[in-house]
Design a protein around this motif. Sequence first.
Motif, PDB file in Angstrom:
ATOM      1  N   SER A  20       0.801  -1.223   0.000  1.00 12.98           N
ATOM      2  CA  SER A  20       0.000   0.000   0.000  1.00 12.98           C
ATOM      3  C   SER A  20       0.838   1.279   0.000  1.00 12.98           C
ATOM      4  O   SER A  20       0.510   2.204  -0.751  1.00 12.98           O
ATOM      5  N   PRO A  21       1.942   1.397   0.763  1.00 13.66           N
ATOM      6  CA  PRO A  21       2.716   2.633   0.629  1.00 13.66           C
ATOM      7  C   PRO A  21       3.241   2.854  -0.795  1.00 13.66           C
ATOM      8  O   PRO A  21       3.275   3.987  -1.289  1.00 13.66           O
ATOM      9  N   ARG A  22       3.608   1.784  -1.477  1.00 17.48           N
ATOM     10  CA  ARG A  22       4.140   1.944  -2.844  1.00 17.48           C
ATOM     11  C   ARG A  22       3.035   2.285  -3.832  1.00 17.48           C
ATOM     12  O   ARG A  22       3.228   3.103  -4.721  1.00 17.48           O
ATOM     13  N   MET A  70       0.365   3.876  -3.068  1.00 21.81           N
ATOM     14  CA  MET A  70       0.050   5.280  -2.771  1.00 21.81           C
ATOM     15  C   MET A  70       1.027   6.205  -3.494  1.00 21.81           C
ATOM     16  O   MET A  70       0.627   7.227  -4.054  1.00 21.81           O
ATOM     17  N   GLU A  71       2.310   5.840  -3.485  1.00 18.21           N
ATOM     18  CA  GLU A  71       3.301   6.673  -4.181  1.00 18.21           C
ATOM     19  C   GLU A  71       3.021   6.743  -5.677  1.00 18.21           C
ATOM     20  O   GLU A  71       3.143   7.810  -6.289  1.00 18.21           O
ATOM     21  N   LEU A 103       0.676  12.672  -1.040  1.00 14.88           N
ATOM     22  CA  LEU A 103       0.232  11.408  -0.437  1.00 14.88           C
ATOM     23  C   LEU A 103      -1.012  11.617   0.433  1.00 14.88           C
ATOM     24  O   LEU A 103      -1.885  10.765   0.502  1.00 14.88           O
ATOM     25  N   LYS A 117      -8.285   5.639   0.296  1.00 11.53           N
ATOM     26  CA  LYS A 117      -8.529   4.194   0.169  1.00 11.53           C
ATOM     27  C   LYS A 117      -9.671   3.980  -0.808  1.00 11.53           C
ATOM     28  O   LYS A 117      -9.603   3.171  -1.704  1.00 11.53           O
ATOM     29  N   LEU A 177      -5.880   8.297   4.081  1.00 10.24           N
ATOM     30  CA  LEU A 177      -4.878   7.287   4.437  1.00 10.24           C
ATOM     31  C   LEU A 177      -3.798   7.866   5.336  1.00 10.24           C
ATOM     32  O   LEU A 177      -3.440   7.275   6.349  1.00 10.24           O
ATOM     33  N   VAL A 178      -3.242   9.013   4.949  1.00  9.28           N
ATOM     34  CA  VAL A 178      -2.248   9.683   5.802  1.00  9.28           C
ATOM     35  C   VAL A 178      -2.585  11.165   5.877  1.00  9.28           C
ATOM     36  O   VAL A 178      -3.223  11.714   4.978  1.00  9.28           O
ATOM     37  N   TYR A 215      -3.742  -0.212   9.944  1.00  7.89           N
ATOM     38  CA  TYR A 215      -2.428  -0.527   9.389  1.00  7.89           C
ATOM     39  C   TYR A 215      -1.759  -1.588  10.244  1.00  7.89           C
ATOM     40  O   TYR A 215      -1.926  -1.615  11.459  1.00  7.89           O
ATOM     41  N   MET A 228       2.248  10.993   8.426  1.00  8.48           N
ATOM     42  CA  MET A 228       1.509  10.645   9.646  1.00  8.48           C
ATOM     43  C   MET A 228       0.303   9.782   9.296  1.00  8.48           C
ATOM     44  O   MET A 228      -0.625  10.243   8.631  1.00  8.48           O
ATOM     45  N   ARG A 249     -13.140   6.226   7.327  1.00 10.42           N
ATOM     46  CA  ARG A 249     -11.913   6.196   8.107  1.00 10.42           C
ATOM     47  C   ARG A 249     -12.312   5.684   9.495  1.00 10.42           C
ATOM     48  O   ARG A 249     -13.431   5.939   9.963  1.00 10.42           O
TER      49      ARG A 249
END
Lengths: 473, 420
Positions: A440-442, A444-445, A455, A460, A467-468, B136, B151, B221
């Motif tokens: 998921s982090p990749r 997202m990138e 980001l 989602k 997400l962040v 997560y 974050m 969320r």
Amino acid sequence: MYDVAVIGAGVIGCAIARELTRYTGSVVVVEKGEDVCTGTSKANSAIVHGGFDAENGTMKAKMNVLGNRMMTRISEELDVPFRRNGAFVLCFQEEDRPALETLYERGVKNGLTDLSIVSGDEARKMEPNLSENVVAALWCPSSGIVCPFELTLGFAENAAKNGAEFRFLSGVTGVARGEDGFTLETESGEIRAKAVVNAAGVYADRIHDLLLPHDYTVTARRGEYCLCDKTVGGLVDRTIFQLPTKLGKGVLVTPTVHGNLLLGPTAEDTDDKEYTATTAFGLADLQKRAALSVKSLPTRQVITSFSGLRAHTDVDDFILREAAPGFFEAAGIESPGLTSAPVIGEMMAEKIAAALGLSKRADFDPIRKGVPHIYSLPEEERRAYIEKDPLYGSIVCRCETVSEGEIRDAIRRTPGATTLDGVKRRTRAGMGRCQAGFCSPRVMEILSRELGLPLSGIRKNTPASVLVYGKTK
Amino acid sequence: MKREIVIIGGGPAGLAAALAAKEAGAKDVLILERDVRLGGILNQCIHNGFGLHTFKEELTGPEYAARFEEKVMETDAEVWLSTMVLSLSKDRVITAVSREKGLVTIEAGAVILAMGCRERSRGALNIPGFRPAGIYSAGTAQRLVNMEGQMPGHEVVILGSGDIGLIMARRMTLEGAKVKVVAELQPYSGGLKRNIVQCLDDYGIPLKLSHTVTEIRGKDRVTGVVISEVDDRLQPIPGTEEYYSCDTLLLSVGLIPENELSTGAGVELSRATNGPTVNERLMTSVPGVFACGNVLHVHDLVDYVSEEAAAAGRAAAEYIANGQPERSGGAEIPIAVGGGVRYTVPSAVDPAHMPELLTVRFRVGNIYKNVYTSVYFDGERVLHRKKQVMAPGEMEQVVLKRADLLGKNVGKITVTTEED
């Protein structure tokens, strides 16, 4: 002014839109979600039903049988994973055998010619992991499994290729009839069209009521599922149903077209059209009931659970009609809705085209190619892809072996992925056993780069599914 | 392409294995790493506490990895980055892919499995509720915070008290988030004692043992979770539900060795560790395929990973140099477990091929206080050592001497815990 506005970008709305693009006239699909396939179409059993279950003479029965027959052609045209794996309906007690025979006869009356009743031993010979308690089974070889995401995307992308437009995040809040057509008030502004199609799934009754007097109620019937790891996807090769008895409708155990094992669904009516939560009771109950079908249920291999809402109506049949001049409805499309989607699309498009006097186009292109799943291709084809574009050699999702190239392609399509879940449904990145922990982090990138968003702007799924929250201290 | 020793994974295990193989005289060593850099998960472990055993000083994860990486780079071992291994066959044929090299097939003389592990996900736990953003695994959150500088949330509940979860409780707190509670299903923590003290106690974060998350709320969320106490069968007790509002749920509920490639090659796995069963040379059931680090069994301390991986590196070098016998079958003495011992690594020993001193690592399945660790050679007790506390979260070890076993005709070794 469009010719037709289709409300709902589920499998039914997209199928209707695609079939409408065979005709002259402009088509817009209006969707409250951020993508196609975000409601009932994304969370169901993914079965192409044989057609023995629906009551004789119903629209469900007719559409099911026709839709099943069309699925081979549709899956080829739209590049949708589909396999006729066959289905058993299990009977566990001699006293229930008459019910099995009733099901057989119903299927025959619905037009099926491939049904047979086999003994428990014969069934176990074909499916060695079936329970020893099976005394007989209905065997339906024409039953199949399909990827519901790809089927919906296939219709949508092919519709777009042939000129249909898509308007997302555009929940319809008003429908008004004017002199020359309808005006839809949506969350993203007004849309005008000569004809409107209500394919709004569990919300179809509300859309109906925006224009017409209340006529039917759609009740969200929640079904919970568990999905198991691919290592146990071969537990059974066919779809295994249970004969409905006085103890309940039974749950299925089936391989998915991608090789996982699916268990479910439960059935529980809810007033809340958004209540897609799973419950402790539901998950335990479906596992307990699925366990009756097989010798040993691999519950330790569950990788995720989910629930979907079926659009059940008090009419208890598909509602396929012109409810008022120019206002068409495809409502109450619960099971076998996925199976029926191709023929519902075709039939509704014919009706609408006739009403608007649209003629067939010569330049309609029925072919859609999906995002290539490079790592399920034969080695030579795979090699060719990677040589052509090295991004196909950069693996992002380890569990499902999905490359950066495929994810980029999924984002750049029309309608393309704009969210993690959109990428997941198009490429399977994040659908494997680690459930997106690594990728998921990749992803997202990649979304961030392709969409030109920070980001913190990546979601989602819905706009609120942040997400962040931006940079750390 | 033919290569002598191919190491799958360039994290701490792969690096230590490569270094030891070179030091043992291996000519041709190739590391295949799927990430863009060496070091594996250590790269996101920016807290200190690494290397106390190996270097007698406290390093951060990246520093620890760098020490090994520098040494590997001084050798002529070759490293392919951004290279994903797609398959391994029982004949040690590797298919790998990368942007630069495309699809590559490698015939390896020996293979060292060093792929590490992954985190157990929410799905595997069957936690009911919605599936919103904001859930997560602790490691994913660690990557987002430490590698991407992002974050993942402001109000956090953590399920599971594995080490990564504990570390992230502190990390999120330092970044300004409010960590409301850590819930642990078991009546004991799965993490190291020092992490409970340094990451929870020092920041006043409550740890609720015998508690679990029984519902996740929020459709888009996370908006909150329900935590319930569990009984001694780990089932939630009705009436104990407590609601915590939060925007983030972190999961630290176990690590699973990543053995999909291993099983594809026919490597036999242990049900206790989910890693390969190995002998004294850390060779798996497939000849010439060795395993070390978290792919073999989940470790607490990277120092032990390095130590174990070095043994695998030496064994692979020896296998290539001497054409070592395949697994010696009948000559291997099985190591049985008893008492509270869940497993041992290795699980079989051939005295003819073991080093002078062989470290046998194990874990217990519960908290044990003031019990003895004992080793038996058949019926004879050869080791009896008292320990104040043994816990599932802390790996234990015993050392077997080659001289004690060679020519002694021992039929079975047993590692067990005893009351007296």
